[in-house]
Design a protein around this motif. Structure first.
Motif, PDB file in Angstrom:
ATOM      1  N   ARG A 164       2.361   2.046  -6.421  1.00  0.00           N
ATOM      2  CA  ARG A 164       1.301   1.411  -5.634  1.00  0.00           C
ATOM      3  C   ARG A 164       1.398   1.811  -4.170  1.00  0.00           C
ATOM      4  O   ARG A 164       0.385   2.095  -3.521  1.00  0.00           O
ATOM      5  CB  ARG A 164       1.381  -0.113  -5.765  1.00  0.00           C
ATOM      6  CG  ARG A 164       0.948  -0.649  -7.114  1.00  0.00           C
ATOM      7  CD  ARG A 164       0.985  -2.154  -7.149  1.00  0.00           C
ATOM      8  NE  ARG A 164       0.114  -2.731  -6.141  1.00  0.00           N
ATOM      9  CZ  ARG A 164       0.037  -4.038  -5.887  1.00  0.00           C
ATOM     10  NH1 ARG A 164       0.789  -4.887  -6.570  1.00  0.00           N
ATOM     11  NH2 ARG A 164      -0.781  -4.484  -4.963  1.00  0.00           N
ATOM     12  N   ALA A 165       2.617   1.832  -3.633  1.00  0.00           N
ATOM     13  CA  ALA A 165       2.791   2.234  -2.228  1.00  0.00           C
ATOM     14  C   ALA A 165       2.391   3.691  -2.026  1.00  0.00           C
ATOM     15  O   ALA A 165       1.723   4.042  -1.044  1.00  0.00           O
ATOM     16  CB  ALA A 165       4.237   2.009  -1.795  1.00  0.00           C
ATOM     17  N   ASP A 166       2.778   4.552  -2.959  1.00  0.00           N
ATOM     18  CA  ASP A 166       2.416   5.970  -2.860  1.00  0.00           C
ATOM     19  C   ASP A 166       0.905   6.159  -2.961  1.00  0.00           C
ATOM     20  O   ASP A 166       0.319   6.964  -2.222  1.00  0.00           O
ATOM     21  CB  ASP A 166       3.126   6.750  -3.964  1.00  0.00           C
ATOM     22  CG  ASP A 166       2.821   8.239  -3.895  1.00  0.00           C
ATOM     23  OD1 ASP A 166       3.235   8.883  -2.918  1.00  0.00           O
ATOM     24  OD2 ASP A 166       2.152   8.749  -4.814  1.00  0.00           O
ATOM     25  N   LEU A 167       0.258   5.398  -3.850  1.00  0.00           N
ATOM     26  CA  LEU A 167      -1.191   5.488  -3.996  1.00  0.00           C
ATOM     27  C   LEU A 167      -1.892   5.038  -2.723  1.00  0.00           C
ATOM     28  O   LEU A 167      -2.885   5.651  -2.287  1.00  0.00           O
ATOM     29  CB  LEU A 167      -1.640   4.638  -5.184  1.00  0.00           C
ATOM     30  CG  LEU A 167      -3.134   4.657  -5.522  1.00  0.00           C
ATOM     31  CD1 LEU A 167      -3.578   6.072  -5.879  1.00  0.00           C
ATOM     32  CD2 LEU A 167      -3.433   3.685  -6.656  1.00  0.00           C
ATOM     33  N   TRP A 168      -1.383   3.979  -2.091  1.00  0.00           N
ATOM     34  CA  TRP A 168      -1.985   3.480  -0.846  1.00  0.00           C
ATOM     35  C   TRP A 168      -1.876   4.527   0.255  1.00  0.00           C
ATOM     36  O   TRP A 168      -2.845   4.778   0.982  1.00  0.00           O
ATOM     37  CB  TRP A 168      -1.295   2.191  -0.420  1.00  0.00           C
ATOM     38  CG  TRP A 168      -1.917   1.557   0.779  1.00  0.00           C
ATOM     39  CD1 TRP A 168      -2.972   0.709   0.816  1.00  0.00           C
ATOM     40  CD2 TRP A 168      -1.499   1.741   2.144  1.00  0.00           C
ATOM     41  NE1 TRP A 168      -3.255   0.342   2.108  1.00  0.00           N
ATOM     42  CE2 TRP A 168      -2.377   0.952   2.943  1.00  0.00           C
ATOM     43  CE3 TRP A 168      -0.490   2.476   2.768  1.00  0.00           C
ATOM     44  CZ2 TRP A 168      -2.252   0.901   4.332  1.00  0.00           C
ATOM     45  CZ3 TRP A 168      -0.380   2.422   4.144  1.00  0.00           C
ATOM     46  CH2 TRP A 168      -1.240   1.642   4.907  1.00  0.00           C
ATOM     47  N   HIS A 169      -0.712   5.166   0.369  1.00  0.00           N
ATOM     48  CA  HIS A 169      -0.537   6.187   1.407  1.00  0.00           C
ATOM     49  C   HIS A 169      -1.445   7.393   1.145  1.00  0.00           C
ATOM     50  O   HIS A 169      -1.982   7.988   2.086  1.00  0.00           O
ATOM     51  CB  HIS A 169       0.927   6.626   1.465  1.00  0.00           C
ATOM     52  CG  HIS A 169       1.831   5.631   2.127  1.00  0.00           C
ATOM     53  ND1 HIS A 169       1.754   5.323   3.463  1.00  0.00           N
ATOM     54  CD2 HIS A 169       2.828   4.846   1.628  1.00  0.00           C
ATOM     55  CE1 HIS A 169       2.662   4.414   3.766  1.00  0.00           C
ATOM     56  NE2 HIS A 169       3.326   4.110   2.675  1.00  0.00           N
ATOM     57  N   ARG A 171      -4.349   7.344  -0.345  1.00  0.00           N
ATOM     58  CA  ARG A 171      -5.710   6.946   0.006  1.00  0.00           C
ATOM     59  C   ARG A 171      -5.919   6.954   1.512  1.00  0.00           C
ATOM     60  O   ARG A 171      -6.958   7.407   2.005  1.00  0.00           O
ATOM     61  CB  ARG A 171      -6.004   5.549  -0.559  1.00  0.00           C
ATOM     62  CG  ARG A 171      -6.223   5.535  -2.073  1.00  0.00           C
ATOM     63  CD  ARG A 171      -6.472   4.133  -2.577  1.00  0.00           C
ATOM     64  NE  ARG A 171      -6.731   4.110  -4.006  1.00  0.00           N
ATOM     65  CZ  ARG A 171      -6.868   2.998  -4.718  1.00  0.00           C
ATOM     66  NH1 ARG A 171      -6.753   1.809  -4.125  1.00  0.00           N
ATOM     67  NH2 ARG A 171      -7.117   3.061  -6.015  1.00  0.00           N
ATOM     68  N   GLN A 172      -4.919   6.449   2.244  1.00  0.00           N
ATOM     69  CA  GLN A 172      -5.036   6.469   3.695  1.00  0.00           C
ATOM     70  C   GLN A 172      -5.111   7.894   4.218  1.00  0.00           C
ATOM     71  O   GLN A 172      -5.873   8.190   5.147  1.00  0.00           O
ATOM     72  CB  GLN A 172      -3.845   5.735   4.332  1.00  0.00           C
ATOM     73  CG  GLN A 172      -3.797   4.256   4.040  1.00  0.00           C
ATOM     74  CD  GLN A 172      -5.016   3.531   4.558  1.00  0.00           C
ATOM     75  OE1 GLN A 172      -5.427   3.718   5.702  1.00  0.00           O
ATOM     76  NE2 GLN A 172      -5.620   2.695   3.718  1.00  0.00           N
TER      77      GLN A 172
END
Length: 379
Positions: A164-169, A171-172
């Motif tokens: 989830r953290a990797d996906l958020w980064h 996307r940013q």
């Protein structure tokens, strides 16, 4: 399958691992206290002095669980493996302390914060230690199943949070790239527009110079003004393109958004007054006025002592626009303090657009930030 294994092996560590904080020290203190109490209060534990000292020695490994997850996991689970070996050799009873369940946190941190190579090596080591421990304790199938489910659930939870953290980064990063592409297109359109205008004026100047030489100076002045405007807008946009942090690129807030800063029912109240500022402004000037007002307002709300009112006034003054942000807070007596990085950044932004900025205490009390920027109305 082979490709998946290679990708996991070469997976880097997450870049957003937080440093050691108060909660980490609190966790270490709680587990150390629990181990000490167990070492005293549990007579059923064999080799209590040795087990207690070993547990206390392994507790600090929790501080390294994000910066050195493999080392921390090897230390913590190595201690658990040592107890299993001791239990097999001495045929002793229970050698474990409940406080040593903290090694589960080390397993979670290994999967959450470790690199792919560290995860593979660390989980393999943990698997060996767990297998050895189950054999040493002669646990039944129920214990084996329950322990396996617990460990697999912990690994899966860490993997989910990591993903989830990797996906958020990601996307940013995609959003920043899209915004930069949009701003690059805007820069291209702006430069093309102004250069076209300069070319047309230069062609007209060539015709006028032969018929009316006295008009040539006016044409040259217009070309100079257009070139200066183009350079100012290019500097502003290129500077934003170089910024690493995500900012609102398109559309950027401007003068039309200033009324949203008003807070009539708050303390201090924030009043916004716009007089003659409906003129169309160049994009960089429009955005700069909003940023200056917003940053000045933030400074006033944060630093103005005893302020009851903050005023934001924007007025047309000939070929310029004057922004004034003032408050009625108390000011300290003595020399004016040196400007901070915020004011220096504001001044630099204003100077790049050909304006001026002043900031300081007002004669009647409070603090005043005043910026003057050229209108540079777009055609």
């Amino acid at each position: 399958m082979h490709t998946v294994g290679r990708s996991i092996w070469h997976e880097p560590r997450p870049a957003d691992a937080p440093p050691i904080g108060r909660l980490d020290w609190l966790l270490v203190g709680v587990l150390a206290a629990a181990a000490s109490v167990e070492g005293i209060a549990r007579p059923d534990v064999a080799w209590r002095p040795l087990v207690t000292v070993l547990a206390l020695a392994l507790v600090p490994a929790l501080l390294w669980r994000r910066s050195r997850p493999l080392v921390a996991a090897l230390a913590g689970w190595g201690g658990a493996g040592l107890l299993s070996v001791l239990q097999l050799v001495t045929h002793a009873g229970d050698l474990g302390l409940y406080s040593m369940m903290g090694v589960l946190i080390l397993l979670y941190s290994l999967v959450r914060w470790g690199s792919g190579r560290e995860i593979v090596l660390g989980t393999a080591f943990v698997t060996v230690v767990v297998t050895l421990g189950m054999y040493a304790s002669s646990g039944g199938w129920t214990d084996v199943f329950g322990g396996s489910v617990l460990l697999l659930s912990l690994v899966a939870l860490a993997a989910v949070f990591r993903y989830r953290a990797d996906l958020w980064h990601r996307r940013q990063h995609e959003i920043r790239n899209q915004e930069r592409v949009a701003l690059a297109r805007e820069l291209h359109d702006t430069v093309a527009h102004h250069v076209s205008a300069i070319a047309v004026q230069a062609q007209a100047g060539g015709v006028v110079a032969g018929l009316q030489p006295e008009k040539a100076a006016e044409v040259l002045a217009a070309i100079e003004s257009e070139a200066s405007r183009t350079l100012a807008e290019m500097r502003s946009m290129v500077r934003v393109l170089r910024e690493e942090e995500a900012v609102a690129y398109a559309p950027q807030p401007g003068v039309a958004d200033l009324p949203a800063l008003a807070r009539p029912d708050a303390t201090p109240t924030v009043e916004v007054s716009l007089d003659g500022s409906s003129v169309r402004l160049a994009g960089p000037v429009d955005a700069a006025l909003f940023r200056l007002a917003q940053e000045s307002l933030t400074n006033a709300l944060r630093h103005a002592r005893g302020a009851t009112r903050v005023g934001i006034d924007l007025r047309r003054d000939g070929d310029a626009v004057r922004l004034r942000v003032s408050d009625d807070g108390r000011t300290e007596k003595g020399p004016t303090p040196e400007p901070g990085f915020g004011l220096l950044g504001m001044a630099e932004r204003v100077h790049l657009l050909g304006g001026s900025l002043s900031a300081g205490p007002a004669p009647t009390g409070g603090w005043v930030v005043e910026a003057v920027l050229p209108v540079e109305a777009l055609p």
